[in-house]
Design a protein around this motif. Structure first.
Motif, PDB file in Angstrom:
ATOM      1  N   PHE A 162       0.888  -1.150  -0.155  1.00 11.73           N
ATOM      2  CA  PHE A 162      -0.021  -0.011   0.084  1.00 11.73           C
ATOM      3  C   PHE A 162       0.804   1.202  -0.011  1.00 11.73           C
ATOM      4  O   PHE A 162       2.237   1.198   0.529  1.00 11.73           O
ATOM      5  N   ALA A 163       0.473   2.357  -0.613  1.00 19.33           N
ATOM      6  CA  ALA A 163       1.257   3.478  -0.744  1.00 19.33           C
ATOM      7  C   ALA A 163       0.591   4.750   0.006  1.00 19.33           C
ATOM      8  O   ALA A 163      -0.520   4.839  -0.235  1.00 19.33           O
ATOM      9  N   PHE A 164       1.128   5.458   0.898  1.00 19.51           N
ATOM     10  CA  PHE A 164       0.308   6.631   1.571  1.00 19.51           C
ATOM     11  C   PHE A 164      -0.200   7.596   0.383  1.00 19.51           C
ATOM     12  O   PHE A 164      -1.139   7.917   0.911  1.00 19.51           O
ATOM     13  N   PHE A 165       0.529   7.930  -0.410  1.00 19.68           N
ATOM     14  CA  PHE A 165      -0.006   9.068  -1.204  1.00 19.68           C
ATOM     15  C   PHE A 165      -1.137   8.580  -1.953  1.00 19.68           C
ATOM     16  O   PHE A 165      -2.132   9.418  -2.301  1.00 19.68           O
ATOM     17  N   GLY A 166      -1.156   7.248  -2.345  1.00 13.67           N
ATOM     18  CA  GLY A 166      -2.401   6.799  -3.104  1.00 13.67           C
ATOM     19  C   GLY A 166      -3.568   6.991  -2.223  1.00 13.67           C
ATOM     20  O   GLY A 166      -4.886   7.168  -2.646  1.00 13.67           O
ATOM     21  N   ALA A 167      -3.409   6.568  -0.922  1.00 10.59           N
ATOM     22  CA  ALA A 167      -4.476   6.865   0.309  1.00 10.59           C
ATOM     23  C   ALA A 167      -4.996   8.291   0.231  1.00 10.59           C
ATOM     24  O   ALA A 167      -6.230   8.647   0.481  1.00 10.59           O
ATOM     25  N   VAL A 168      -4.039   9.047   0.242  1.00 13.71           N
ATOM     26  CA  VAL A 168      -4.527  10.570  -0.004  1.00 13.71           C
ATOM     27  C   VAL A 168      -5.115  11.057  -0.956  1.00 13.71           C
ATOM     28  O   VAL A 168      -6.316  11.486  -0.954  1.00 13.71           O
ATOM     29  N   GLY A 223       5.756  -6.399  10.273  1.00 15.40           N
ATOM     30  CA  GLY A 223       7.110  -6.629   9.657  1.00 15.40           C
ATOM     31  C   GLY A 223       6.930  -6.805   8.023  1.00 15.40           C
ATOM     32  O   GLY A 223       7.397  -7.446   7.693  1.00 15.40           O
ATOM     33  N   ASP A 224       6.247  -5.756   7.513  1.00 14.25           N
ATOM     34  CA  ASP A 224       5.788  -5.749   5.867  1.00 14.25           C
ATOM     35  C   ASP A 224       6.621  -5.115   5.190  1.00 14.25           C
ATOM     36  O   ASP A 224       6.463  -4.972   4.062  1.00 14.25           O
ATOM     37  N   GLY A 225       7.872  -4.806   5.628  1.00 18.42           N
ATOM     38  CA  GLY A 225       8.974  -4.231   4.758  1.00 18.42           C
ATOM     39  C   GLY A 225       9.120  -2.481   4.897  1.00 18.42           C
ATOM     40  O   GLY A 225       9.801  -2.183   3.957  1.00 18.42           O
ATOM     41  N   ASP A 226       8.332  -2.010   5.621  1.00 13.00           N
ATOM     42  CA  ASP A 226       8.355  -0.671   5.497  1.00 13.00           C
ATOM     43  C   ASP A 226       9.363  -0.081   6.406  1.00 13.00           C
ATOM     44  O   ASP A 226       9.436   1.274   6.640  1.00 13.00           O
ATOM     45  N   TYR A 227      10.311  -0.850   7.089  1.00 13.69           N
ATOM     46  CA  TYR A 227      11.446  -0.454   7.640  1.00 13.69           C
ATOM     47  C   TYR A 227      12.676   0.187   6.954  1.00 13.69           C
ATOM     48  O   TYR A 227      12.389   0.272   5.570  1.00 13.69           O
ATOM     49  N   GLY A 228      13.560   0.760   7.876  1.00  8.84           N
ATOM     50  CA  GLY A 228      14.484   1.616   6.998  1.00  8.84           C
ATOM     51  C   GLY A 228      15.686   0.861   6.708  1.00  8.84           C
ATOM     52  O   GLY A 228      15.829  -0.261   6.848  1.00  8.84           O
ATOM     53  N   ASN A 252      13.817   2.329  -0.550  1.00  7.87           N
ATOM     54  CA  ASN A 252      12.897   2.304  -1.757  1.00  7.87           C
ATOM     55  C   ASN A 252      13.848   2.677  -2.902  1.00  7.87           C
ATOM     56  O   ASN A 252      14.652   3.575  -2.786  1.00  7.87           O
ATOM     57  N   PRO A 253      13.657   2.226  -4.296  1.00  9.36           N
ATOM     58  CA  PRO A 253      14.268   2.373  -5.339  1.00  9.36           C
ATOM     59  C   PRO A 253      14.019   4.063  -5.838  1.00  9.36           C
ATOM     60  O   PRO A 253      13.141   4.536  -5.461  1.00  9.36           O
ATOM     61  N   ARG A 254      15.173   4.681  -6.281  1.00 10.70           N
ATOM     62  CA  ARG A 254      15.065   5.982  -6.753  1.00 10.70           C
ATOM     63  C   ARG A 254      14.650   6.191  -8.271  1.00 10.70           C
ATOM     64  O   ARG A 254      14.907   5.426  -8.890  1.00 10.70           O
ATOM     65  N   SER A 255      13.774   7.228  -8.492  1.00  7.35           N
ATOM     66  CA  SER A 255      13.367   7.200  -9.862  1.00  7.35           C
ATOM     67  C   SER A 255      13.519   8.600 -10.370  1.00  7.35           C
ATOM     68  O   SER A 255      14.096   8.949 -11.207  1.00  7.35           O
ATOM     69  N   PHE A 256      12.833   9.681  -9.680  1.00  6.90           N
ATOM     70  CA  PHE A 256      12.835  10.982 -10.239  1.00  6.90           C
ATOM     71  C   PHE A 256      14.163  11.828  -9.745  1.00  6.90           C
ATOM     72  O   PHE A 256      13.821  12.213  -8.525  1.00  6.90           O
ATOM     73  N   TYR A 257      14.846  12.043 -10.522  1.00  8.61           N
ATOM     74  CA  TYR A 257      16.120  12.932 -10.279  1.00  8.61           C
ATOM     75  C   TYR A 257      16.672  12.597  -8.652  1.00  8.61           C
ATOM     76  O   TYR A 257      17.100  13.379  -7.978  1.00  8.61           O
ATOM     77  N   GLY A 258      16.834  11.149  -8.481  1.00 17.31           N
ATOM     78  CA  GLY A 258      17.240  10.533  -7.363  1.00 17.31           C
ATOM     79  C   GLY A 258      16.425  10.593  -6.351  1.00 17.31           C
ATOM     80  O   GLY A 258      16.846   9.998  -5.028  1.00 17.31           O
ATOM     81  N   LEU A 259      15.230  10.717  -6.565  1.00 18.74           N
ATOM     82  CA  LEU A 259      14.126  10.904  -5.440  1.00 18.74           C
ATOM     83  C   LEU A 259      13.343   9.451  -5.646  1.00 18.74           C
ATOM     84  O   LEU A 259      13.144   9.031  -6.595  1.00 18.74           O
TER      85      LEU A 259
END
Length: 252
Positions: free
Chosen positions: A84-90, A134-139, A217-224
């Motif tokens: 699940f993705a936070f901004f999709g929920a927003v 423990g769904d993988g959202d750790y750092g 998390n993988p980087r996509s837009f300009y290193g973000l």
């Protein structure tokens, strides 16, 4: 970690359980906000519809972050309970609130203001579900004394890593408190509707951007990461809305 709780033949996912608790807490906050704003609306229906829309948006956003993988085998992924993705929920919640504002004949920005503290707190409580399961959202790995490992999680790791769900929970509680106090102040000063929502966009955008620095998390837009790029959009949108509202007349 406890991804599932088994009660006889019944199996409950801990993530879903914490999301449900988060929605219940959000309901009480929204109902209290409606009361102080003297709004007559069905808080139960609003939380229910917004919560379901948020979950659907969160799931779809997560899947579309890797469209090639999704379209290669869409149906099993679409109905999976993982990812699940936070901004999709927003986005999903935002669209639902716009519809509900029209349904209850309320100004859209007033509805968004009232829902912002509830949304912040509900999100934070839901993040505890990520921690427990423990769904993988750790750092990233850390040597700090509060680092945690998740050997029995849904996405296991034996390394000690940043427990980012705890960070997000604590930040969400602070954001909730700020938004709640800001709501009281805007009522007292008769500020235009939308100030609280603008603050929500800025504060949650900043919080998520910073958390992503120590997330895997993988980087996509300009290193973000995708979440960081969405955070920048959220911050900019909040600043634009706040700037516009400063020039708007006060409510009566």
């Amino acid at each position: 970690m406890y991804p599932f709780i088994h009660i006889g033949p019944l199996t409950l996912g801990t993530y879903g359980l914490m999301v449900a608790i988060g929605l219940i807490c959000a309901f009480f906050v929204l109902r209290a906000d409606f009361a102080r704003r003297r709004i007559s609306a069905d808080a139960e229906a609003i939380i229910g519809i917004t919560g379901l829309s948020g979950l659907a948006g969160s799931r779809l956003y997560h899947l579309l972050e890797t469209p090639a993988d999704f379209f290669a085998n869409p149906w099993p992924q679409l109905f999976s309970t993982m990812g699940f993705a936070f901004f999709g929920a927003v986005i999903g919640g935002f669209l639902a609130l716009l519809y509900l504002a029209r349904r209850f004949k309320m100004p859209a920005l007033l509805m968004l203001d009232a829902a912002s503290p509830a949304g912040a707190l509900g999100y934070g409580i839901g993040r505890i579900g990520c921690l427990i399961s423990g769904d993988g959202d750790y750092g990233i790995p850390t040597s700090l004394p509060w680092g945690m490992s998740f050997p029995n999680g849904i996405v296991p790791t034996t390394e000690r890593v940043h427990p980012t769900p705890i960070y997000e929970f604590l930040i969400a509680v602070v954001i909730f408190w700020i938004l709640w106090r800001l709501g009281a102040r805007t009522l007292k000063t008769h500020a235009p509707n939308g100030i609280v929502f603008a603050a929500y966009l800025v504060l949650t955008g900043i919080a998520r951007y910073l958390i992503e620095i120590i997330r895997i998390n993988p980087r996509s837009f300009y290193g973000l990461t995708n979440a960081q790029a969405a955070s920048v959009v959220s911050i900019v949108a909040g600043v634009i809305l706040f700037t516009y509202l400063r020039r708007a007349p006060k409510t009566t």
